[in-house]
Structure formats: C-alpha cells, structure tokens
Scaffold this motif. Structure first.
Motif, PDB file in Angstrom:
ATOM      1  N   ASP A  20     -12.790   1.320  14.550  1.00 13.19           N
ATOM      2  CA  ASP A  20     -12.689   0.253  13.176  1.00 13.19           C
ATOM      3  C   ASP A  20     -11.391   0.039  13.132  1.00 13.19           C
ATOM      4  N   GLY A  21     -11.316  -2.253  13.257  1.00 13.23           N
ATOM      5  CA  GLY A  21     -10.216  -1.860  12.547  1.00 13.23           C
ATOM      6  C   GLY A  21      -9.661  -2.702  14.293  1.00 13.23           C
ATOM      7  N   PRO A  22      -8.450  -3.762  14.171  1.00 14.56           N
ATOM      8  CA  PRO A  22      -7.198  -3.475  13.415  1.00 14.56           C
ATOM      9  C   PRO A  22      -6.889  -3.977  12.146  1.00 14.56           C
ATOM     10  N   GLU A  23      -6.886  -2.791  10.993  1.00 16.62           N
ATOM     11  CA  GLU A  23      -6.341  -3.941   9.190  1.00 16.62           C
ATOM     12  C   GLU A  23      -4.220  -3.631  10.413  1.00 16.62           C
ATOM     13  N   ARG A  24      -4.013  -4.645   9.399  1.00 20.59           N
ATOM     14  CA  ARG A  24      -2.801  -4.920   9.679  1.00 20.59           C
ATOM     15  C   ARG A  24      -1.931  -5.017   8.227  1.00 20.59           C
ATOM     16  N   LEU A  25      -1.410  -3.214   7.675  1.00 22.03           N
ATOM     17  CA  LEU A  25      -0.242  -3.455   6.947  1.00 22.03           C
ATOM     18  C   LEU A  25       0.507  -3.670   6.984  1.00 22.03           C
ATOM     19  N   ARG A  26       1.725  -3.998   6.483  1.00 19.12           N
ATOM     20  CA  ARG A  26       3.050  -4.412   6.793  1.00 19.12           C
ATOM     21  C   ARG A  26       3.716  -4.676   4.678  1.00 19.12           C
ATOM     22  N   THR A  27       5.303  -4.214   4.484  1.00 22.59           N
ATOM     23  CA  THR A  27       5.952  -4.274   3.277  1.00 22.59           C
ATOM     24  C   THR A  27       5.792  -5.453   3.473  1.00 22.59           C
ATOM     25  N   LEU A  28       6.420  -5.770   1.847  1.00 26.92           N
ATOM     26  CA  LEU A  28       6.665  -6.900   1.296  1.00 26.92           C
ATOM     27  C   LEU A  28       8.518  -7.273   2.231  1.00 26.92           C
ATOM     28  N   TRP A  29       8.517  -8.729   2.036  1.00 30.88           N
ATOM     29  CA  TRP A  29       9.224  -9.276   2.794  1.00 30.88           C
ATOM     30  C   TRP A  29      11.461  -8.574   2.719  1.00 30.88           C
TER      31      TRP A  29
END
Length: 103
Positions: free
Chosen positions: A57-66
């Motif tokens: 299941d996914g993807p779910e993109r997670l990223r740090t704040l700018w």
C-alpha cells in the motif's frame, strides 16, 4: 441545531477515518532490504529474516520542511507479508529500507 451537530460529528468521524496509519514500533536506524522474487530480506549479516510480500500500500511521500537540514524525501509503503507481519518500508535512491512494524 441537531442537523448542525450531526454534520459536525460526521466531519470529525471522516477526519479520524482518513488518518494514515503509523507503525507502532520504529527502528532506531532503518535497515537495508533486498527485494527478490516477491520476497524482502534484511541485508544485514546480524539478522536472518525474510518476508514474502502479499501486498503493498502506498506510496506516501514524507519530506522534511524546507528549512530543515539535511533535506529528506522518502516514499513510504505498508507491506503486508504472507507470514502475517506488516512492515513500514521506504524507498530512497532505488534502495528499500525497513523502518518499522505494525502490531
């Protein structure tokens, strides 16, 4: 007035149901995985563990704040294994890593 309460309650219930599940156990450090023939295995001599993938299941993109440094961007998946475990893995730079488990 009752209609408004019902609408607000329905909105809260839909917000709760749309929450993306998170693993109950996180690893301190993600572990590199090997993916071959519908199987995932740990690429670490200390562990001899292998899972047969039933579903992704996914993807779910997670990223740090700018403004965070270093910047990270990962695509996370929930993998259900035939063995019954659910894994939280991510893909980064064409590699897969185990980051947690669901209970």
């Amino acid at each position: 007035r009752d209609v408004l309460n019902e609408l607000q309650r329905g909105q809260r219930e839909s917000e709760v149901s749309s929450v993306i599940p998170r693993p109950t156990r996180l690893l301190k450090e993600p572990l590199l995985l090997r993916f071959r023939n519908s199987s995932l295995s740990l690429d670490d001599a200390r562990f001899d563990k292998k899972w047969t993938v039933e579903s992704w299941d996914g993807p779910e993109r997670l990223r740090t704040l700018w403004w965070d440094s270093p910047a990270l961007e990962r695509d996370y998946f929930i993998v259900t294994a035939v063995e019954g475990e659910q894994l939280w893995i991510f893909q980064q730079n064409d590699q897969f890593y185990l980051h947690g488990f669901f209970d």
